[in-house]
Design a protein around this motif. Structure first.
Motif, mmCIF file in Angstrom:
data_model
loop_
_atom_site.group_PDB
_atom_site.id
_atom_site.type_symbol
_atom_site.label_atom_id
_atom_site.label_comp_id
_atom_site.label_asym_id
_atom_site.label_seq_id
_atom_site.Cartn_x
_atom_site.Cartn_y
_atom_site.Cartn_z
ATOM 1 N N PRO A 34 5.781 15.524 -25.919
ATOM 2 C CA PRO A 34 4.974 15.054 -24.793
ATOM 3 C C PRO A 34 4.598 13.584 -24.923
ATOM 4 C CG PRO A 34 3.596 16.258 -26.336
ATOM 5 C CD PRO A 34 5.016 16.376 -26.844
ATOM 6 N N THR A 35 4.093 13.021 -23.849
ATOM 7 C CA THR A 35 3.577 11.659 -23.841
ATOM 8 C C THR A 35 2.076 11.712 -24.106
ATOM 9 O OG1 THR A 35 5.219 10.924 -22.226
ATOM 10 C CG2 THR A 35 3.230 9.577 -22.447
ATOM 11 N N LEU A 36 1.615 10.973 -25.107
ATOM 12 C CA LEU A 36 0.192 10.950 -25.427
ATOM 13 C C LEU A 36 -0.513 9.866 -24.613
ATOM 14 C CD1 LEU A 36 -2.349 11.658 -27.066
ATOM 15 C CD2 LEU A 36 -1.540 10.058 -28.823
ATOM 16 N N LEU A 37 -1.526 10.288 -23.868
ATOM 17 C CA LEU A 37 -2.411 9.361 -23.160
ATOM 18 C C LEU A 37 -3.770 9.458 -23.853
ATOM 19 C CD1 LEU A 37 -1.486 10.327 -19.472
ATOM 20 C CD2 LEU A 37 -0.438 8.575 -20.919
ATOM 21 N N ASP A 38 -4.073 8.462 -24.658
ATOM 22 C CA ASP A 38 -5.266 8.504 -25.495
ATOM 23 C C ASP A 38 -6.379 7.653 -24.871
ATOM 24 O OD1 ASP A 38 -7.173 8.536 -27.478
ATOM 25 O OD2 ASP A 38 -5.738 8.289 -29.117
ATOM 26 N N PHE A 39 -7.435 8.326 -24.423
ATOM 27 C CA PHE A 39 -8.562 7.640 -23.797
ATOM 28 C C PHE A 39 -9.823 7.733 -24.655
ATOM 29 C CE2 PHE A 39 -5.732 9.249 -20.473
ATOM 30 C CZ PHE A 39 -5.418 8.077 -19.795
ATOM 31 N N GLY A 40 -9.633 7.938 -25.946
ATOM 32 C CA GLY A 40 -10.770 8.014 -26.842
ATOM 33 C C GLY A 40 -11.371 9.405 -26.890
ATOM 34 N N ALA A 41 -12.385 9.651 -26.073
ATOM 35 C CA ALA A 41 -13.063 10.941 -26.084
ATOM 36 C C ALA A 41 -12.191 12.065 -25.514
ATOM 37 C CB ALA A 41 -14.371 10.860 -25.304
ATOM 38 N N ILE A 42 -11.197 11.694 -24.730
ATOM 39 C CA ILE A 42 -10.271 12.684 -24.159
ATOM 40 C C ILE A 42 -8.838 12.213 -24.384
ATOM 41 C CG2 ILE A 42 -10.575 11.631 -21.870
ATOM 42 C CD1 ILE A 42 -9.863 14.365 -20.649
ATOM 43 N N ARG A 43 -8.022 13.123 -24.883
ATOM 44 C CA ARG A 43 -6.608 12.836 -25.132
ATOM 45 C C ARG A 43 -5.786 13.804 -24.296
ATOM 46 N NH1 ARG A 43 -4.868 14.245 -29.729
ATOM 47 N NH2 ARG A 43 -3.623 12.484 -30.445
ATOM 48 N N ILE A 44 -4.856 13.277 -23.519
ATOM 49 C CA ILE A 44 -4.009 14.122 -22.677
ATOM 50 C C ILE A 44 -2.580 14.030 -23.170
ATOM 51 C CG2 ILE A 44 -3.104 14.470 -20.344
ATOM 52 C CD1 ILE A 44 -5.767 13.357 -19.286
ATOM 53 N N LEU A 45 -2.004 15.197 -23.447
ATOM 54 C CA LEU A 45 -0.591 15.282 -23.813
ATOM 55 C C LEU A 45 0.176 15.749 -22.584
ATOM 56 C CD1 LEU A 45 -0.987 16.875 -27.348
ATOM 57 C CD2 LEU A 45 0.004 14.637 -26.871
ATOM 58 N N LEU A 46 0.935 14.829 -22.005
ATOM 59 C CA LEU A 46 1.652 15.083 -20.753
ATOM 60 C C LEU A 46 3.075 15.539 -21.058
ATOM 61 C CD1 LEU A 46 1.219 14.773 -17.656
ATOM 62 C CD2 LEU A 46 2.160 12.464 -17.886
ATOM 63 N N ALA A 47 3.481 16.656 -20.475
ATOM 64 C CA ALA A 47 4.808 17.219 -20.749
ATOM 65 C C ALA A 47 5.909 16.210 -20.446
ATOM 66 C CB ALA A 47 5.023 18.490 -19.930
ATOM 67 N N ARG A 48 6.999 16.290 -21.192
ATOM 68 C CA ARG A 48 8.132 15.380 -21.000
ATOM 69 C C ARG A 48 8.746 15.544 -19.616
ATOM 70 N NH1 ARG A 48 11.556 12.380 -19.704
ATOM 71 N NH2 ARG A 48 13.414 11.746 -20.831
ATOM 72 N N HIS A 49 8.860 16.767 -19.143
ATOM 73 C CA HIS A 49 9.448 17.024 -17.816
ATOM 74 C C HIS A 49 8.504 17.914 -17.009
ATOM 75 C CE1 HIS A 49 13.282 15.341 -19.107
ATOM 76 N NE2 HIS A 49 13.255 16.131 -20.158
ATOM 77 N N PHE A 50 8.286 17.546 -15.763
ATOM 78 C CA PHE A 50 7.442 18.344 -14.868
ATOM 79 C C PHE A 50 7.595 17.791 -13.461
ATOM 80 C CE2 PHE A 50 4.929 14.802 -16.364
ATOM 81 C CZ PHE A 50 4.298 14.343 -15.227
ATOM 82 N N GLY A 51 7.074 18.520 -12.497
ATOM 83 C CA GLY A 51 7.034 18.018 -11.126
ATOM 84 C C GLY A 51 8.326 18.222 -10.357
ATOM 85 N N PHE A 52 8.395 17.580 -9.193
ATOM 86 C CA PHE A 52 9.486 17.797 -8.237
ATOM 87 C C PHE A 52 10.853 17.801 -8.912
ATOM 88 C CE2 PHE A 52 7.364 15.996 -4.115
ATOM 89 C CZ PHE A 52 6.573 17.122 -4.046
ATOM 90 N N CYS A 53 11.621 18.844 -8.629
ATOM 91 C CA CYS A 53 13.008 18.922 -9.095
ATOM 92 C C CYS A 53 13.937 18.459 -7.965
ATOM 93 C CB CYS A 53 13.345 20.354 -9.515
ATOM 94 S SG CYS A 53 13.231 21.548 -8.159
ATOM 95 N N TYR A 54 15.217 18.423 -8.256
ATOM 96 C CA TYR A 54 16.237 17.996 -7.297
ATOM 97 C C TYR A 54 16.154 18.817 -6.012
ATOM 98 C CZ TYR A 54 20.960 16.925 -5.526
ATOM 99 O OH TYR A 54 22.025 16.535 -4.761
ATOM 100 N N GLY A 55 16.086 20.144 -6.167
ATOM 101 C CA GLY A 55 16.094 21.025 -4.998
ATOM 102 C C GLY A 55 14.882 20.834 -4.112
ATOM 103 N N VAL A 56 13.715 20.618 -4.718
ATOM 104 C CA VAL A 56 12.483 20.419 -3.957
ATOM 105 C C VAL A 56 12.538 19.093 -3.206
ATOM 106 C CG1 VAL A 56 10.019 19.930 -4.197
ATOM 107 C CG2 VAL A 56 11.021 21.920 -5.340
ATOM 108 N N GLU A 57 12.957 18.021 -3.874
ATOM 109 C CA GLU A 57 13.039 16.716 -3.194
ATOM 110 C C GLU A 57 14.060 16.762 -2.060
ATOM 111 O OE1 GLU A 57 13.416 13.356 -5.755
ATOM 112 O OE2 GLU A 57 11.322 13.542 -6.397
#
Length: 407
Positions: A34-57
């Motif tokens: 995942p991609t680490l978004l480090d904001f100090g008091a809160i850390r978000i690990l964002l999945a490598r792949h997510f969201g609209f796929c080819y078929g949806v777009e």
């Protein structure tokens, strides 16, 4: 891969910047960390792949273009175009009407349609029976067709192996629009049966091996088999295809199980296996694989909770939730609004089909680490909205803009 003209309201500057950077670092999509978004008091690990796929777009582009190019005309969707309420509501706001709900219940009578009306086929595809009904009404059924190409690939594989006298086993949810469509197309070519999970696959295996009386088949698989299905005759040669949004690991496990049943029942040598069992591995959707693999990669990291964003009737999203639930407290939300405060979250329990309110979901840990992903029909704008809402609870929302400038 082709790019699509998707309305800007679904895009996210933050998520686009993150995805573009990861794509540049990993063009072959082999890295599922995942991609680490480090904001100090809160850390978000964002999945490598997510969201609209080819078929949806693809579906969104066709649907919105159809509305723009046909002012004044009545425009209908067979049912929800994709399983995301925000996208469907945007189409409703632009005057599109649904002919059926997701279960196939009629909302607008067929008889009210006119030959000049426009009917859009949703991304899940539709049945041959509905295509024939539209044709009989003077409406060209496939003129405005948003069926996902990967769904059509499953249909083509089913027809291909059906023409070689294999029976098709569909791993899918029997009432889901895509499975209903795949079943319709498959049974036109060959005997077909739907299994929803490994439990039903094991039951089917008992009919293959003869452990279960063939006379009980129509009761056990009521509403899930083609007309005239004869287990004694139609389970001699089989192949497994899937509803593209199912758990890829489960589809593979079911295929492996049925394959082994065929080997044991017919005493097959390795060379003889193709005589009884068709190789259908190429029906697994790339986006389903990537998104699920990304969640598995994300779950290798230590975290306090997971949040999954998507429509509550989205099959692919629910499977991401399932994976997360095995490791962590998991909250399935449809939008940032469900994050009521730092103390309360409103979320969907898809096992019992009810919305719950949970308190104290953000642990007292400092920092708190959250895994975050979304389904294939969820706009990136909603994911950015979730990130910004979480950051606002810690007074660091402005740091989201700083990340964009740094990427």
């Amino acid at each position: 891969m082709k790019t699509f003209n998707v309305p800007v309201i679904y895009r996210s500057p933050l998520i686009s910047a993150i995805k573009n950077k990861r794509k540049g670092q990993d063009k072959m999509k082999k890295d599922f960390t995942p991609t680490l978004l480090d904001f100090g008091a809160i850390r978000i690990l964002l999945a490598r792949h997510f969201g609209f796929c080819y078929g949806v777009e693809n579906a969104i582009e066709i649907a919105f273009r159809t509305v723009d190019e046909n002012p004044g005309k009545r425009i209908f969707l067979l049912s929800e175009m994709i399983h995301n309420p925000h996208v469907n509501n945007d189409l409703l706001d632009r005057g599109v009407q649904f002919l059926m709900d997701t279960s196939g219940r009629q909302l607008i009578p067929w008889e009210s349609l006119l030959p000049e009306d426009i009917v859009i086929i949703p991304a899940f595809g539709t049945t041959l029976e509905i295509e024939s009904k539209l044709s009989a009404l003077g409406i060209e059924p496939l003129k405005y067709n948003t069926t996902c190409p990967f769904v059509e690939r499953v249909w083509n594989k089913a027809e291909q192996i059906g023409n070689k006298n294999y029976t098709v086993i569909v791993h899918g949810k029997p009432k889901h629009e895509e499975t209903r469509a795949t079943f319709s197309h498959s049974q036109a070519a060959t005997p077909t049966v739907v299994v929803k999970d490994m439990e039903e696959a094991i039951l089917l295996g008992e009919f293959i091996s003869g452990k279960k009386d063939a006379s009980t088949f129509s009761t056990v698989f009521k509403g899930q088999h083609s007309e005239g299905f004869d287990p004694a005759k139609d389970l001699q040669r089989v192949g497994v295809v899937n509803q593209t949004t199912m758990l890829a690991t489960e589809t593979q496990a079911i295929a492996d199980y049925i394959r082994q049943v065929m080997i044991d029942t017919f005493d097959l040598s390795p060379e003889a296996i193709p005589e009884r069992f068709a190789d259908t591995r190429d029906t697994l959707c790339y986006a389903t694989n990537d998104n699920q693999s990304a969640v598995l990669g994300m779950l290798k990291e230590p975290a306090d909770l997971a949040i999954v964003v998507g429509g509550y009737n989205s099959s692919n999203t629910s499977h991401l939730v399932e994976l997360c639930e095995e490791k962590l407290p998991t909250y399935y939300i449809s939008s940032p609004d469900k994050l009521r405060s730092a103390e309360e979250i409103e979320h969907w329990d898809f096992h019992h089909k009810q919305e719950l309110m949970t308190t104290d979901y953000l642990t007292s840990k400092n920092p708190v680490t959250i895994l975050l992903t979304s389904g294939a029909s969820c706009p990136d704008a909603l994911v950015e909205g979730v990130i910004r809402k979480l950051l606002s609870f810690y007074g660091v929302e402005q740091q989201a803009d700083e990340i964009i400038s740094q990427l």
